[in-house]
Design an enzyme around this catalytic site. Structure first.
Site, mmCIF file in Angstrom:
data_model
loop_
_atom_site.group_PDB
_atom_site.id
_atom_site.type_symbol
_atom_site.label_atom_id
_atom_site.label_comp_id
_atom_site.label_asym_id
_atom_site.label_seq_id
_atom_site.Cartn_x
_atom_site.Cartn_y
_atom_site.Cartn_z
ATOM 1 N N PHE A 68 -8.758 10.893 8.709
ATOM 2 C CA PHE A 68 -10.005 10.266 8.246
ATOM 3 C C PHE A 68 -11.180 11.223 8.447
ATOM 4 O O PHE A 68 -11.998 11.416 7.553
ATOM 5 C CB PHE A 68 -10.244 8.953 9.009
ATOM 6 C CG PHE A 68 -11.441 8.195 8.509
ATOM 7 C CD1 PHE A 68 -11.302 7.258 7.492
ATOM 8 C CD2 PHE A 68 -12.712 8.424 9.024
ATOM 9 C CE1 PHE A 68 -12.408 6.571 7.001
ATOM 10 C CE2 PHE A 68 -13.820 7.748 8.540
ATOM 11 C CZ PHE A 68 -13.665 6.818 7.526
ATOM 12 N N ASN A 115 -1.409 10.664 -0.583
ATOM 13 C CA ASN A 115 -2.266 11.849 -0.453
ATOM 14 C C ASN A 115 -1.421 13.104 -0.389
ATOM 15 O O ASN A 115 -0.315 13.105 0.154
ATOM 16 C CB ASN A 115 -3.192 11.722 0.769
ATOM 17 C CG ASN A 115 -2.573 12.306 2.026
ATOM 18 O OD1 ASN A 115 -2.624 13.517 2.256
ATOM 19 N ND2 ASN A 115 -1.957 11.446 2.844
ATOM 20 N N ARG A 116 -1.965 14.167 -0.982
ATOM 21 C CA ARG A 116 -1.366 15.497 -0.831
ATOM 22 C C ARG A 116 -2.504 16.477 -0.522
ATOM 23 O O ARG A 116 -2.690 17.475 -1.213
ATOM 24 C CB ARG A 116 -0.560 15.914 -2.070
ATOM 25 C CG ARG A 116 -1.265 15.745 -3.393
ATOM 26 C CD ARG A 116 -0.484 16.411 -4.539
ATOM 27 N NE ARG A 116 -1.151 16.287 -5.802
ATOM 28 C CZ ARG A 116 -1.039 15.262 -6.650
ATOM 29 N NH1 ARG A 116 -0.251 14.240 -6.366
ATOM 30 N NH2 ARG A 116 -1.695 15.258 -7.795
ATOM 31 N N GLY A 118 -3.102 18.501 2.051
ATOM 32 C CA GLY A 118 -2.700 19.861 2.440
ATOM 33 C C GLY A 118 -3.582 20.464 3.532
ATOM 34 O O GLY A 118 -3.950 21.648 3.460
ATOM 35 N N ASN A 181 2.848 17.754 2.938
ATOM 36 C CA ASN A 181 2.021 18.511 1.997
ATOM 37 C C ASN A 181 1.828 19.979 2.361
ATOM 38 O O ASN A 181 1.043 20.674 1.742
ATOM 39 C CB ASN A 181 0.652 17.831 1.859
ATOM 40 C CG ASN A 181 0.806 16.372 1.459
ATOM 41 O OD1 ASN A 181 1.580 16.061 0.561
ATOM 42 N ND2 ASN A 181 0.108 15.487 2.147
ATOM 43 N N LYS A 217 4.061 13.780 16.381
ATOM 44 C CA LYS A 217 4.057 12.781 15.294
ATOM 45 C C LYS A 217 5.152 13.125 14.288
ATOM 46 O O LYS A 217 5.145 14.215 13.700
ATOM 47 C CB LYS A 217 2.684 12.778 14.622
ATOM 48 C CG LYS A 217 2.506 11.688 13.575
ATOM 49 C CD LYS A 217 1.053 11.622 13.147
ATOM 50 C CE LYS A 217 0.764 10.582 12.109
ATOM 51 N NZ LYS A 217 -0.635 10.640 11.647
ATOM 52 N N GLY A 295 0.740 1.019 7.901
ATOM 53 C CA GLY A 295 0.718 -0.280 7.239
ATOM 54 C C GLY A 295 0.230 -1.433 8.089
ATOM 55 O O GLY A 295 0.574 -2.584 7.816
ATOM 56 N N TYR A 316 -5.423 3.598 9.223
ATOM 57 C CA TYR A 316 -6.217 4.359 8.257
ATOM 58 C C TYR A 316 -6.306 3.595 6.930
ATOM 59 O O TYR A 316 -7.381 3.107 6.537
ATOM 60 C CB TYR A 316 -5.639 5.773 8.062
ATOM 61 C CG TYR A 316 -6.458 6.679 7.160
ATOM 62 C CD1 TYR A 316 -7.406 6.176 6.267
ATOM 63 C CD2 TYR A 316 -6.295 8.055 7.190
ATOM 64 C CE1 TYR A 316 -8.160 6.998 5.441
ATOM 65 C CE2 TYR A 316 -7.056 8.896 6.368
ATOM 66 C CZ TYR A 316 -7.972 8.353 5.493
ATOM 67 O OH TYR A 316 -8.706 9.171 4.672
HETATM 68 C C1 LIG Z 1 -5.898 10.710 3.062
HETATM 69 C C2 LIG Z 1 -5.015 10.789 4.255
HETATM 70 C C3 LIG Z 1 -4.996 11.945 5.022
HETATM 71 C C4 LIG Z 1 -4.173 12.048 6.146
HETATM 72 N N1 LIG Z 1 -4.191 13.183 6.898
HETATM 73 C C5 LIG Z 1 -3.405 13.266 8.015
HETATM 74 C C6 LIG Z 1 -3.446 14.419 8.849
HETATM 75 O O1 LIG Z 1 -4.201 15.364 8.636
HETATM 76 N N2 LIG Z 1 -2.595 14.451 9.916
HETATM 77 C C7 LIG Z 1 -1.748 13.405 10.208
HETATM 78 O O2 LIG Z 1 -0.984 13.473 11.182
HETATM 79 N N3 LIG Z 1 -1.730 12.286 9.455
HETATM 80 C C8 LIG Z 1 -2.538 12.193 8.382
HETATM 81 N N4 LIG Z 1 -2.517 11.051 7.621
HETATM 82 C C9 LIG Z 1 -1.590 9.956 8.005
HETATM 83 C C10 LIG Z 1 -2.294 8.892 8.864
HETATM 84 O O3 LIG Z 1 -2.757 9.442 10.066
HETATM 85 C C11 LIG Z 1 -1.350 7.724 9.202
HETATM 86 O O4 LIG Z 1 -0.352 8.177 10.083
HETATM 87 C C12 LIG Z 1 -0.682 7.146 7.967
HETATM 88 O O5 LIG Z 1 -1.597 7.053 6.909
HETATM 89 C C13 LIG Z 1 -0.084 5.764 8.241
HETATM 90 O O6 LIG Z 1 -1.076 4.837 8.636
HETATM 91 P P1 LIG Z 1 -1.772 3.817 7.596
HETATM 92 O O7 LIG Z 1 -0.687 3.140 6.843
HETATM 93 O O8 LIG Z 1 -2.595 2.915 8.466
HETATM 94 O O9 LIG Z 1 -2.619 4.657 6.714
HETATM 95 C C14 LIG Z 1 -3.337 10.949 6.506
HETATM 96 C C15 LIG Z 1 -3.372 9.774 5.727
HETATM 97 C C16 LIG Z 1 -4.190 9.684 4.632
HETATM 98 C C17 LIG Z 1 -4.212 8.400 3.833
#
Ligand SMILES: Cc1cc2nc3c(=O)[nH]c(=O)nc-3n(C[C@H](O)[C@H](O)[C@H](O)COP(=O)(O)O)c2cc1C
Length: 355
Positions: A68, A115-116, A118, A181, A217, A295, A316
């Site tokens: 985020f 998301n991708r 990167g 990514n 993670k 989720g 998130y």
């Molecule tokens: C746009 C976006 C960017 C993300 N960037 C990262 C990241 O840089 N590092 C990471 O470990 N997870 C990243 N995530 C994954 C989230 O930290 C989280 O583990 C994942 O989205 C599952 O949770 P949620 O379903 O509540 O979104 C990202 C998720 C999204 C949607």
């Protein structure tokens, strides 16, 4: 309030809307008189939710997930938004632009995001100076990634570089080997690669006598036998596990943009990640810290993740769909649940549904 703002935000490309949100938070951060207003709106405190884990005091179990605030731009504003902890980043040693845009998609019919990105971020040195502008009252952790151009054999050193740079400035680290990514990042889930990474982290910890907890993670796409094989080295090397990052699966989705490449987050992740949490809790006899993510949209989801073995959760995607009022709502109704069921403390429900 978010019901009014959401249709406007959803008119914009998701990354653009995210940028507008970050800009709004920057505005709040620059005008420090607004911080108590944000706190008043989103903060909820109750001793029943407060936990001390690994020497860290978490005011509540609802944390912000990584991705985020990728470049540590708005931690002070987020500190006041009701979270029990922040995970900033993913940060890499060098700055990098990430993948070409568009690279973020809302799957509205599925309550999901692809998301991708990167690992787009400003690099560790600038991120550190951002972070150092303020002090923090809640735990602030850092998610670490690997630069796209780092040679394959040197990738594990990127994690060490970032740990070394931030070791006096964050409450915990998360070694992220699970982003889909960055090419080959997930090969760290393979046995030999993973043991090389674990050895590097262990020797660094011993040499520098570092006490900041380091979490790992994993990807949601790891099957249970694969997860089982990784648990011994994980318990030896790390202080906790985050289950789990996004998935590349696209089963049972309805949105037209479901075939975009990247990691899928949001509601479709929940059941799968819950299973991984339950399995890990059982295999580690409830003795190893699990942080659940994927989720979580309502209080039932939080309760389920805790009852299946997570001590904390991270969100998130639901913030995008439900808005910033979610933290307060989840914390308040979790408190109501605990009180009405006769529990004295949130820790009493952790792992209750693991047979
Ligand atoms: C746009 C976006 C960017 C993300 N960037 C990262 C990241 O840089 N590092 C990471 O470990 N997870 C990243 N995530 C994954 C989230 O930290 C989280 O583990 C994942 O989205 C599952 O949770 P949620 O379903 O509540 O979104 C990202 C998720 C999204 C949607």
């Amino acid at each position: 309030m978010y019901k009014l703002i959401k249709p406007i935000l959803f008119q914009f490309d998701p990354e653009k809307a995210h940028g507008m949100t970050i800009d709004a938070l920057k505005f709040v951060q620059r005008h420090s008189k607004l911080l108590p207003v944000v706190r008043q709106l989103f903060h909820y405190e109750n001793p029943i939710l407060k936990q001390n884990i690994k020497g860290i005091s978490f005011p509540n179990p609802i944390a912000l997930a990584a991705g985020f605030d990728k470049s540590c731009e708005v931690p002070k504003a987020l500190e006041n938004a009701g979270f029990g902890a922040l995970e900033l980043g993913g940060i890499t040693p060098k700055p990098q632009p990430g993948n070409p845009k568009p690279r973020m998609y809302r799957l509205v019919e599925d309550d999901a995001i692809i998301n991708r990105m990167g690992f787009n971020n400003i690099g560790m040195n600038k991120a550190l100076s951002n972070l150092r502008k303020y002090s923090y009252k809640i735990p602030v952790g850092l998610n670490i990634g690997v630069n796209k151009l780092t040679p394959y054999e040197e990738r594990y050193q990127d994690y060490i570089r970032v740990i070394d740079t931030f070791k006096n400035d964050v409450t915990f680290f998360t070694v992220n080997i699970s982003s889909p990514n960055t090419e080959n990042l997930q090969s760290f889930h393979d046995k030999d690669e993973f043991s090389q990474l674990c050895s590097a982290i262990q020797s660094y910890k011993i040499k520098h006598d570092i006490s900041v907890p380091i979490f790992i993670k994993l990807t949601s796409d790891l099957d249970l036998p694969g997860l089982g094989r990784m648990l011994d080295p994980i318990v030896e090397t790390f202080d906790g596990i985050i289950l789990a990052n996004t998935t590349q699966q696209r089963d049972n989705l309805h949105s037209t943009n479901r075939s975009e490449a990247g990691g899928l987050s949001g509601r479709p992740l929940f059941e799968r990640n819950l299973e991984m949490i339950n399995y890990t809790y059982k295999k580690t006899n409830g003795q190893f810290l699990i942080i659940g993510t994927g989720g979580i949209f309502d209080t039932d989801d939080v309760i389920m993740m805790l009852r299946h073995g997570a001590s904390l959760v991270q969100i998130y995607s639901s913030l995008v769909f439900e808005g910033p009022g979610l933290t307060k709502k989840l914390n308040k109704s979790l408190t109501q649940y605990l009180e009405s069921h006769g529990y004295n403390h949130v820790s009493e429900i952790i792992g209750l549904d693991v047979k």
